[in-house]
Design a protein around this motif. Sequence first.
Motif, PDB file in Angstrom:
ATOM      1  N   LEU A  39      -6.699  -0.247  -6.922  1.00 36.61           N
ATOM      2  CA  LEU A  39      -5.873  -1.425  -6.681  1.00 36.61           C
ATOM      3  C   LEU A  39      -4.447  -1.026  -6.315  1.00 36.61           C
ATOM      4  O   LEU A  39      -3.847  -1.573  -5.366  1.00 36.61           O
ATOM      5  N   ASP A  55      -0.169  -9.027 -12.855  1.00 38.41           N
ATOM      6  CA  ASP A  55      -1.621  -9.164 -12.956  1.00 38.41           C
ATOM      7  C   ASP A  55      -1.924 -10.476 -13.663  1.00 38.41           C
ATOM      8  O   ASP A  55      -1.682 -10.627 -14.862  1.00 38.41           O
ATOM      9  N   THR A 114      -1.858  -9.902  -8.450  1.00 40.90           N
ATOM     10  CA  THR A 114      -3.290  -9.635  -8.450  1.00 40.90           C
ATOM     11  C   THR A 114      -4.006 -10.566  -9.420  1.00 40.90           C
ATOM     12  O   THR A 114      -3.431 -11.004 -10.422  1.00 40.90           O
TER      13      THR A 114
END
Length: 248
Positions: A39, A55, A114
């Motif tokens: 990632l 995140d 993300t």
Amino acid sequence: MTTTTDARADEGYTGAVARVYDLVHQGKGKDYAGEAADLADLVTGRVPGARSLLDVACGTGLHLAHLAGRFERVEGLELSPDMLAAARRRNPSTTVHHGDMRDFSLETTYSAVTCMFSSIGHMADQGELDAALAAFAAHTEPGGVVVVEPWWFPDTFTPGYVGAAVVEAEGKTISRVSHSRLEDGATRIDVHYLVAEPGRDIEHLSESHRITLFPRSAYELAFERASLATEFLPGGPSGRGLFIGVRA
């Protein structure tokens, strides 16, 4: 003797389920370190010099633990109080916010936002999906990226799928059995755990979740409405692919 604990449908990962979550998925072979490295490489490949990452739906913070060394500033966002507490214990030097992906406001932006492990599938409809992507975009710097791992699409979902695993970790033997079925355009997944350890009664845990089967076009529409130029990468960490959106 067996004791039973139920998590009501769609309340999120709570209580005892949150405590065994990591043990089961790591025991099944989920490579959090490898996924975090991939990632980070994906982000920096599209945003050279990326310095920060948020995140969303970070769970117990295992991805965060491995991402922290790759960026100057890494933070998390989690709705479940039990998952949030676990993420903060695991990452004492990392800021983990309590919030809902549909309407959070942190008054800052990041090089990347993300949302992994198909958490986006918990959005109930196109309106909620649009709201989540709008929130992601609002927290992304110009030129930054949004990375979303979707749930299965309607044409890739397997109704009736049964998954099973037995893992041993931290002195516990844990069995997990799941059953997925089609329910009004969504996956209804019922999960049961048996947790056994010496000197204690066997504990039975169960949970049920509704995960929406959005078509690929629904995700692309949400990215478009959030003014994110998007591409879809097949494969990804779970075989469900990745959507990558760039904020103009």
